[in-house]
Design an enzyme around this catalytic site. Structure first.
Site, PDB file in Angstrom:
ATOM      1  CG  ASP A   1      -2.045   0.974   1.160  1.00 19.43           C
ATOM      2  OD1 ASP A   1      -1.832   2.082   0.638  1.00 19.43           O
ATOM      3  OD2 ASP A   1      -3.150   0.636   1.635  1.00 19.43           O
TER       4      ASP A   1
ATOM      5  CG  HIS B   1      -4.682   2.750  -1.151  1.00 17.86           C
ATOM      6  ND1 HIS B   1      -4.839   2.656   0.212  1.00 17.86           N
ATOM      7  CD2 HIS B   1      -5.620   3.615  -1.581  1.00 17.86           C
ATOM      8  CE1 HIS B   1      -5.832   3.439   0.595  1.00 17.86           C
ATOM      9  NE2 HIS B   1      -6.312   4.032  -0.479  1.00 17.86           N
TER      10      HIS B   1
END
Length: 231
Positions: free
Chosen positions: A169, A200
């Site tokens: 992420d 993400h």
């Protein structure tokens, strides 16, 4: 079936998108938005939850900044606007608005009284704080940005929480992930799942980092979690 719910707070009123299942009575899930407002992605998530047997409600949490934000992740200008909204957003007010939403949803006709919450991105952080600060019955956080700053609040947690972390992420660096895992992985009320190689918003349909297999895996885990805790 979809409808609009108006939620009243001491600071003013705001709206929420509501999707209903075919059942006459069902538990509810509050869907907590990303930084793009109550957009088609959020409405589709609500509709999907309704198809799984839940009353799904997505409140407009940007209403204090500008009501009715509905943008996408598909252009640079929209991303710029989304980050402006994110930076102007007050987290504490947001959680208070979610608490007001949970209270309103519990009283909705056709809701059993059990209410969960699921949030994505900014909403992932808010889902974590909803679990620690409100009386929600169960919460799911997808790739929450900034949870590492609030891990101490987990000691207030009395209800189940499920956290999905994308290991790559870009908005939750490895150091932040370490803090989150160290603080939360052994908590009796918390389940944490990490997704190797995922970035993400891997569960955002149409997004740049969407991964169908892991989105389905996370979605299945979330559904099982809600079925066992809101039934």
């Amino acid at each position: 079936m979809s409808e609009t719910l108006t939620i009243t707070t001491p600071d003013g009123d705001f709206s929420a998108y509501v999707a209903r299942p075919s059942a006459a009575e069902a538990p509810a899930v509050v869907v907590i938005q990303e930084i793009f407002g109550v957009n088609q992605v959020m409405r589709d998530i609500c509709d999907g939850l309704a198809g799984q047997g839940f009353v799904a409600v997505c409140p407009d949490l940007f209403w204090r900044i500008e009501p009715g934000i509905d943008i996408t992740d598909q252009s640079e200008a929209e991303w710029k606007r989304a980050f402006e909204l994110y930076n102007a957003f007050d987290v504490d007010n947001g959680v208070a608005d979610i608490a007001a939403t949970v209270a309103a949803v519990r009283e909705l006709p056709g809701v059993t009284g059990k209410v969960g919450a699921v949030g994505f991105c900014l909403g992932g952080l808010l889902a974590f704080l909803t679990a620690t600060r409100t009386d929600v019955d169960a919460a799911v956080a997808y790739y929450g940005v900034g949870i590492e700053k609030y891990v101490a609040e987990a000691e207030k947690l009395a209800k189940p929480l499920l956290i999905h972390i994308a290991e790559e992420d870009q908005f939750v660096p490895k150091e932040a992930q370490k803090v989150i895992l160290a603080a939360l992985k052994d908590h009796p009320q918390i389940q944490v799942h990490t997704y190797p190689g995922r970035d993400h918003a891997f569960a955002r349909v149409g997004g740049a980092h969407y991964d169908a297999a892991d989105a389905a895996k996370a979605g299945g885990r979330s559904l099982t979690f809600f079925q066992s805790n809101l039934g």
